[in-house]
Design a protein around this motif. Structure first.
Motif, mmCIF file in Angstrom:
data_model
loop_
_atom_site.group_PDB
_atom_site.id
_atom_site.type_symbol
_atom_site.label_atom_id
_atom_site.label_comp_id
_atom_site.label_asym_id
_atom_site.label_seq_id
_atom_site.Cartn_x
_atom_site.Cartn_y
_atom_site.Cartn_z
ATOM 1 N N GLY A 72 -3.415 13.051 -46.279
ATOM 2 C CA GLY A 72 -3.779 12.003 -45.334
ATOM 3 C C GLY A 72 -3.148 12.211 -43.969
ATOM 4 O O GLY A 72 -3.759 11.919 -42.936
ATOM 5 N N LEU A 73 -1.922 12.731 -43.940
ATOM 6 C CA LEU A 73 -1.255 13.008 -42.670
ATOM 7 C C LEU A 73 -1.985 14.101 -41.892
ATOM 8 O O LEU A 73 -2.178 13.985 -40.679
ATOM 9 N N VAL A 74 -2.382 15.154 -42.591
ATOM 10 C CA VAL A 74 -3.118 16.237 -41.932
ATOM 11 C C VAL A 74 -4.464 15.729 -41.429
ATOM 12 O O VAL A 74 -4.905 16.055 -40.318
ATOM 13 N N THR A 75 -5.130 14.914 -42.231
ATOM 14 C CA THR A 75 -6.420 14.349 -41.823
ATOM 15 C C THR A 75 -6.270 13.503 -40.566
ATOM 16 O O THR A 75 -7.055 13.623 -39.621
ATOM 17 N N ALA A 76 -5.266 12.629 -40.554
ATOM 18 C CA ALA A 76 -5.049 11.779 -39.391
ATOM 19 C C ALA A 76 -4.702 12.614 -38.160
ATOM 20 O O ALA A 76 -5.151 12.316 -37.048
ATOM 21 N N PHE A 77 -3.902 13.663 -38.359
ATOM 22 C CA PHE A 77 -3.552 14.536 -37.235
ATOM 23 C C PHE A 77 -4.800 15.208 -36.658
ATOM 24 O O PHE A 77 -4.989 15.240 -35.429
ATOM 25 N N LEU A 78 -5.654 15.747 -37.512
ATOM 26 C CA LEU A 78 -6.864 16.420 -37.022
ATOM 27 C C LEU A 78 -7.777 15.451 -36.283
ATOM 28 O O LEU A 78 -8.360 15.789 -35.249
ATOM 29 N N PHE A 79 -7.899 14.241 -36.807
ATOM 30 C CA PHE A 79 -8.771 13.258 -36.167
ATOM 31 C C PHE A 79 -8.207 12.853 -34.805
ATOM 32 O O PHE A 79 -8.958 12.762 -33.818
ATOM 33 N N CYS A 80 -6.908 12.618 -34.736
ATOM 34 C CA CYS A 80 -6.273 12.283 -33.453
ATOM 35 C C CYS A 80 -6.392 13.445 -32.465
ATOM 36 O O CYS A 80 -6.636 13.239 -31.276
ATOM 37 N N ALA A 96 -13.484 20.229 -41.264
ATOM 38 C CA ALA A 96 -12.188 20.179 -41.934
ATOM 39 C C ALA A 96 -11.850 18.755 -42.383
ATOM 40 O O ALA A 96 -11.355 18.537 -43.494
ATOM 41 N N LEU A 97 -12.138 17.776 -41.520
ATOM 42 C CA LEU A 97 -11.903 16.384 -41.883
ATOM 43 C C LEU A 97 -12.737 15.977 -43.083
ATOM 44 O O LEU A 97 -12.258 15.313 -44.009
ATOM 45 N N ASN A 98 -13.999 16.381 -43.070
ATOM 46 C CA ASN A 98 -14.894 16.007 -44.160
ATOM 47 C C ASN A 98 -14.454 16.644 -45.480
ATOM 48 O O ASN A 98 -14.508 16.019 -46.544
ATOM 49 N N LEU A 99 -14.016 17.896 -45.411
ATOM 50 C CA LEU A 99 -13.556 18.575 -46.618
ATOM 51 C C LEU A 99 -12.320 17.902 -47.198
ATOM 52 O O LEU A 99 -12.102 17.909 -48.409
ATOM 53 N N MET A 100 -11.515 17.309 -46.321
ATOM 54 C CA MET A 100 -10.294 16.645 -46.784
ATOM 55 C C MET A 100 -10.526 15.169 -47.095
ATOM 56 O O MET A 100 -9.601 14.445 -47.447
ATOM 57 N N GLY A 101 -11.768 14.703 -46.945
ATOM 58 C CA GLY A 101 -12.071 13.312 -47.250
ATOM 59 C C GLY A 101 -11.633 12.349 -46.182
ATOM 60 O O GLY A 101 -11.587 11.139 -46.419
ATOM 61 N N GLY A 102 -11.316 12.839 -44.984
ATOM 62 C CA GLY A 102 -10.780 11.974 -43.930
ATOM 63 C C GLY A 102 -11.779 10.993 -43.386
ATOM 64 O O GLY A 102 -11.459 9.851 -43.091
ATOM 65 N N LEU A 103 -13.049 11.405 -43.244
ATOM 66 C CA LEU A 103 -14.046 10.499 -42.689
ATOM 67 C C LEU A 103 -14.319 9.348 -43.640
ATOM 68 O O LEU A 103 -14.544 8.214 -43.226
ATOM 69 N N ARG A 104 -14.300 9.623 -44.949
ATOM 70 C CA ARG A 104 -14.485 8.534 -45.915
ATOM 71 C C ARG A 104 -13.291 7.592 -45.897
ATOM 72 O O ARG A 104 -13.434 6.383 -46.023
ATOM 73 N N ARG A 105 -12.086 8.158 -45.725
ATOM 74 C CA ARG A 105 -10.882 7.313 -45.715
ATOM 75 C C ARG A 105 -10.866 6.384 -44.509
ATOM 76 O O ARG A 105 -10.423 5.252 -44.597
ATOM 77 N N LEU A 106 -11.357 6.890 -43.345
ATOM 78 C CA LEU A 106 -11.367 6.053 -42.156
ATOM 79 C C LEU A 106 -12.316 4.874 -42.307
ATOM 80 O O LEU A 106 -12.185 3.855 -41.640
ATOM 81 N N GLY A 107 -13.276 4.993 -43.192
ATOM 82 C CA GLY A 107 -14.218 3.907 -43.392
ATOM 83 C C GLY A 107 -13.740 2.871 -44.378
ATOM 84 O O GLY A 107 -14.394 1.859 -44.589
#
Length: 256
Positions: free
Chosen positions: A180-188, A243-254
Motif C-alpha cells: 500500500g505504501l508503494v502504491t500510494a507513493f506511485l500515485f502521488c 504498475a498501480l493497477n497491478l498492485m491493486g492501488g486503483l481499487r484501493r483508492l475507490g
C-alpha cells in the motif's frame, strides 16, 4: 444504452491522447496526422533540447520529494485516525481531503502568497510544500484503506511479546503495509509529476517543471516537438498506472 454511453465516454477521454501520440510520429514540421510515413524526428528534437531534459529531471526530483514527505506524514496521520479513532476523526479525514474542494487556480494564488511570505517563491522547497498539500488527500485515503486491511490483533500480539509501539510499527505494521505504501507513493508521484495549474503560479524562468516548460515552449513556437514530449509523458504516466493497477492501488483508492 449504458454500454453506448461508456464507449462514448471512453472515446472522448482517449481521443485527444491518441491524436497527440499519433501526431508525434509525423515527419512534417506541422501538426498533421501521419498516414503513410512515420518518423522519430521530433523525439530526437525533444531529447536534444536542454530545456526539456532539465525540466524532466526537476519534475522527477520534485515528485519524488513531495511523494516521500507525503507518505511519511500521511501514514502517521492515517494510523492515528484508523487505530485510535479519536473524536472527530471523520472531520479530520474531511479536513485532509479538503484541498480537493478548492479550485486549482484559487489554490495556486493562495500558495503563491503563502510561499512568498516565507521567502520560498521560485525555490524547490516552495514547490515541494505546495505539491505535498495537493497529493495528501489521495495518499491518506489510500493508506487508511491499507491500514484497515491489516489485522490489529497482529500489532497487539507484537506489543504483548515485548515490542514497543514504535518497534511494532517498524517490524510489523510497515512490512504488512509495504504494498500500500508503494502504491500510494506511485500515485502521488504521478499526480505531482503532471501537475501544472498550481505550479505555474510558483515558478520563474529558472525553475520550471516539465508541464510548465511545455506550456512556455508553446507560447514561443508551435511544432510537433511538443507532441513528442507530451507522448513521452503519456508513456511514463501509462507505465505508472499499469504498475498501480497491478498492485491493486486503483481499487484501493475507490474504497473507504
Amino acid at each position: 444504452m449504458i454500454l453506448a454511453v461508456n464507449i462514448l465516454m471512453l472515446v472522448l477521454v482517449l481521443a485527444p491522447v491518441v491524436l497527440v501520440v499519433w501526431m508525434s510520429f509525423t515527419p512534417s514540421a506541422s501538426f498533421v496526422l501521419p498516414l503513410t510515413a512515420f518518423s522519430l524526428r521530433w523525439y530526437r528534437e525533444a531529447l536534444s533540447y536542454p530545456g526539456f531534459i532539465d525540466a524532466f529531471f526537476l519534475s522527477a526530483e520534485l515528485a519524488a520529494l513531495a511523494s516521500l514527505i507525503t507518505i511519511a506524514l500521511t501514514f502517521l496521520a492515517a494510523y492515528g485516525l484508523v487505530r485510535f479513532r479519536p473524536p472527530g476523526s471523520e472531520a479530520l479525514m474531511s479536513f485532509f481531503t479538503s484541498p480537493l474542494l478548492v479550485p486549482a487556480v484559487v489554490f495556486g494564488i493562495a500558495m503563491l502568497q503563502f510561499v512568498n511570505r516565507l521567502g520560498l517563491y521560485n525555490r524547490l522547497a516552495g514547490l515541494v510544500l505546495a505539491h505535498v498539500v495537493l497529493v495528501v488527500p489521495f495518499a491518506i485515503r489510500s493508506l487508511a484503506a491499507t491500514l484497515r486491511s491489516v489485522p490489529e490483533d497482529l500489532e497487539w500480539a507484537a506489543m504483548i511479546l515485548g515490542r514497543s509501539r514504535a518497534g511494532m510499527l517498524v517490524r510489523v505494521t510497515l512490512p504488512l503495509c509495504a504494498r500500500g505504501l508503494v502504491t500510494a507513493f506511485l500515485f502521488c508521484f504521478l499526480l505531482s509529476f503532471s501537475e501544472v495549474t498550481t505550479t505555474i503560479f510558483m515558478t520563474g524562468p529558472a525553475l520550471q517543471t516539465l508541464p510548465v516548460r511545455i506550456y512556455t515552449y508553446m507560447s514561443d513556437r508551435i511544432d510537433p516537438t511538443v507532441a513528442a514530449v507530451s507522448a513521452l509523458v503519456v508513456f511514463i504516466s501509462l507505465a505508472l498506472v499499469v504498475a498501480l493497477n497491478l498492485m491493486g492501488g486503483l481499487r484501493r483508492l475507490g474504497t473507504r
